[in-house]
Design a protein around this motif. Structure first.
Motif, PDB file in Angstrom:
ATOM      1  N   LYS A 228      27.808  21.709  40.728  1.00  0.00           N
ATOM      2  CA  LYS A 228      28.264  22.837  40.295  1.00  0.00           C
ATOM      3  C   LYS A 228      27.902  23.067  38.790  1.00  0.00           C
ATOM      4  O   LYS A 228      27.805  22.261  37.823  1.00  0.00           O
ATOM      5  CB  LYS A 228      29.931  22.903  40.324  1.00  0.00           C
ATOM      6  N   THR A 238      28.002  33.265  36.628  1.00  0.00           N
ATOM      7  CA  THR A 238      29.229  32.502  36.975  1.00  0.00           C
ATOM      8  C   THR A 238      29.346  31.251  36.736  1.00  0.00           C
ATOM      9  O   THR A 238      28.074  30.437  36.777  1.00  0.00           O
ATOM     10  CB  THR A 238      29.005  32.597  38.810  1.00  0.00           C
ATOM     11  N   GLN A 241      29.235  27.354  39.810  1.00  0.00           N
ATOM     12  CA  GLN A 241      28.751  27.800  41.041  1.00  0.00           C
ATOM     13  C   GLN A 241      28.397  26.698  41.992  1.00  0.00           C
ATOM     14  O   GLN A 241      27.553  25.861  41.255  1.00  0.00           O
ATOM     15  CB  GLN A 241      27.800  28.785  40.729  1.00  0.00           C
ATOM     16  N   GLU A 265      31.807  33.628  53.082  1.00  0.00           N
ATOM     17  CA  GLU A 265      31.969  32.100  52.684  1.00  0.00           C
ATOM     18  C   GLU A 265      32.283  31.292  53.937  1.00  0.00           C
ATOM     19  O   GLU A 265      31.595  30.173  54.117  1.00  0.00           O
ATOM     20  CB  GLU A 265      33.521  31.942  52.062  1.00  0.00           C
ATOM     21  N   GLN A 272      31.846  26.533  50.434  1.00  0.00           N
ATOM     22  CA  GLN A 272      31.755  27.245  48.847  1.00  0.00           C
ATOM     23  C   GLN A 272      31.663  28.594  49.121  1.00  0.00           C
ATOM     24  O   GLN A 272      30.794  28.994  49.670  1.00  0.00           O
ATOM     25  CB  GLN A 272      31.064  26.225  48.093  1.00  0.00           C
ATOM     26  N   LYS A 273      32.329  29.199  47.993  1.00  0.00           N
ATOM     27  CA  LYS A 273      32.139  30.499  47.886  1.00  0.00           C
ATOM     28  C   LYS A 273      30.627  30.823  47.289  1.00  0.00           C
ATOM     29  O   LYS A 273      30.272  30.399  46.488  1.00  0.00           O
ATOM     30  CB  LYS A 273      33.104  31.078  46.648  1.00  0.00           C
ATOM     31  N   ASN A 278      31.877  34.736  43.757  1.00  0.00           N
ATOM     32  CA  ASN A 278      32.581  34.249  42.484  1.00  0.00           C
ATOM     33  C   ASN A 278      32.248  34.926  41.299  1.00  0.00           C
ATOM     34  O   ASN A 278      33.143  35.360  40.418  1.00  0.00           O
ATOM     35  CB  ASN A 278      31.670  32.800  42.123  1.00  0.00           C
ATOM     36  N   GLU A 281      35.141  37.364  41.183  1.00  0.00           N
ATOM     37  CA  GLU A 281      36.551  36.922  41.016  1.00  0.00           C
ATOM     38  C   GLU A 281      36.699  36.590  39.417  1.00  0.00           C
ATOM     39  O   GLU A 281      37.548  36.538  38.917  1.00  0.00           O
ATOM     40  CB  GLU A 281      36.739  35.747  41.887  1.00  0.00           C
ATOM     41  N   GLN A 282      35.465  35.999  38.953  1.00  0.00           N
ATOM     42  CA  GLN A 282      35.335  35.754  37.618  1.00  0.00           C
ATOM     43  C   GLN A 282      35.311  36.851  36.485  1.00  0.00           C
ATOM     44  O   GLN A 282      35.117  36.682  35.277  1.00  0.00           O
ATOM     45  CB  GLN A 282      34.266  34.785  37.376  1.00  0.00           C
TER      46      GLN A 282
END
Length: 462
Positions: A228, A238, A241, A265, A272-273, A278, A281-282
């Motif tokens: 990530k 993001t 990620q 997804e 994982q997204k 992401n 959503e962020q």
């Protein structure tokens, strides 16, 4: 303005507030990366490396962010059409192998994660996939090591590539933005011939206990650890990620470095997204949708978080997704104005060049094209001088495909009027009862992938 046509069987009514968001959302200029060069658009194969330069962006009149891309030639990539205009049949078959592998493994992943089977998907296909994809990691690594000397090019004609950055400090990659998959992967340090990501050189990279494994029909695999880290596209980042710097590539994806999946997804190999979900959503974008304008060469554009009204004419008409995973909607195919496949499942895939339909559906389609007949292995041919039309209807609106996109090339060298050409609409059973709507169609429309409405929208190109 975004609407759905009144009374359309498969349409949604979109809110007018989604209509014009060009002032606050970024554009990404996409370049068509031709793998088998000079297909219907006669584009030339290209390879671009971004390791030596930073991504550049500029504000357009609407305030969005554009990333200009340059095109460079390579003589090493395969092509669907030879220099003499005749199709390369081995590469036509390669295209179908790629599609079958992609959708067999994708349907298997959806079944494994959700317990739901897509239409036409057989459990025996899942069992065959699981033997490799779920095999012990040590055995897969052993297979992968034996594959390094002979890579198979699984790309099917052309890609739409653009730059992204991963890590701190950032490493740049050229990525294929693929709505037919859901994972992000790039080459790791052990892979040669590509830009690579070394997690030890990124201060923000965090290891996980997961491994990405993508299996193909010939037994080859893409394998790597999952990390990530910060991933940026056009300056939109993001954090955390999930992606894989793969340690082994049993297949070749040149001239891009890797893949960024933009589907749902449930299609992810690692559960994982995907990047865009992401990003939304962020708070990176305000609208939960992205759009593609795919042109002939260097005029493609990915638009994150909205719709670029300068790239389309008329209304964007939405059709609801049938079952999340793929961007699968209902549509109708027309041959010479006659409906031949009514309200069939159709998967909208920017990572596929051809239009691929079930064998029976495509046979019915070409029954309406005079003098068309079978060529080989699901491909059809027709007299090159003969005019015919192909239209696809979504949400009650028909969209026509320009004739130059429908022609893959000659069946053999010859002199008119004896010449036959190969059509870009192919009949093939690929593991799911659906049509695959690829670049051949998408280059003629503006396409909106809307997570918020769980739908796909189309409009004529400007």
């Amino acid at each position: 303005m975004l609407v759905s046509s009144p009374g359309a069987v498969a349409a949604l009514v979109a809110l007018s507030s989604l209509g014009s968001v060009a002032a606050s959302t970024p554009h990404i200029r996409l370049e068509k990366r031709s793998i088998h060069a000079r297909a219907a658009s006669s584009s030339v194969a290209a390879k671009e490396t971004y390791a030596s330069r930073k991504m550049r962006s500029s504000n357009n009149a609407a305030g969005g962010i554009r990333i200009p891309l340059s095109k460079k030639e390579t003589v090493s990539t395969r092509k669907l059409r030879k220099d003499n205009g005749v199709v390369d049949f081995s590469n036509l078959m390669n295209a179908l192998t790629f599609a079958k592998d992609k959708y067999t493994s994708g349907c298997s992943r959806i079944y494994r994660q959700t317990g739901k089977r897509l239409p036409g998907f057989q459990l025996k296909a899942y069992e065959a996939w699981a033997k490799t994809a779920l095999a012990p990691l040590n055995s897969l690594i052993s297979i992968e090591k034996r594959q390094q000397e002979t890579l198979t090019n699984y790309q099917d004609g052309s890609l739409w590539g653009g730059p992204i950055e991963i890590g701190t400090p950032p490493t740049s990659f050229t990525i294929d933005f693929d709505t037919g998959s859901a994972d992000l992967w790039v080459p790791g340090p052990s892979v040669q011939g590509y830009d690579t990501f070394d997690a030890n050189k990124s201060s923000t990279a965090v290891p996980t206990n997961q491994t990405l494994v993508i299996s193909y029909g010939d037994g080859s695999n893409v394998i790597g650890p999952v990390y990530k880290d910060t991933v940026s596209v056009a300056g939109l980042a993001t954090k955390g990620q999930a992606f894989s710097p793969v340690s082994g590539m049993g297949v070749s994806f040149a001239p891009v470095d890797g893949i960024m999946g933009m589907a749902f997804e449930s299609l992810s190999n690692i559960g994982q997204k995907p990047f865009f979900q992401n990003l939304y959503e962020q708070g990176g974008v305000k609208q939960n949708l992205f759009s593609f304008a795919l042109g002939d060469a260097n005029d493609g554009e990915l638009y994150l978080g909205g719709v670029d009204d300068s790239k389309h004419s008329g209304l964007v008409v939405y059709t609801p997704v049938v079952q999340p995973g793929y961007w699968m909607v209902l549509g109708t195919a027309y041959a010479n104005g006659v409906p031949t496949a009514l309200l069939k499942n159709m998967i909208v895939d920017t990572g596929t060049t051809l239009i691929i339909g079930p064998r029976t559906d495509v046979a019915h389609f070409f029954e309406k094209v005079p003098h068309a007949r079978r060529f080989r292995e699901g491909y059809y041919m027709y007299p090159c001088g003969q005019e015919w039309t192909a239209d696809f209807e979504f949400g009650g609106v028909k969209y026509s495909i320009p004739s130059q996109y429908l022609n893959l090339g000659l069946t053999a060298e010859g002199v008119s009027p004896s010449r036959y050409c190969v059509a870009a609409i192919v009949g093939q059973d690929i593991g799911v009862d659906a049509w695959i709507i690829g670049d051949v169609f998408l280059r003629s429309v503006y396409t909106v992938f809307n997570f918020g409405l769980n739908s796909v929208g189309f409009a004529p190109r400007a």
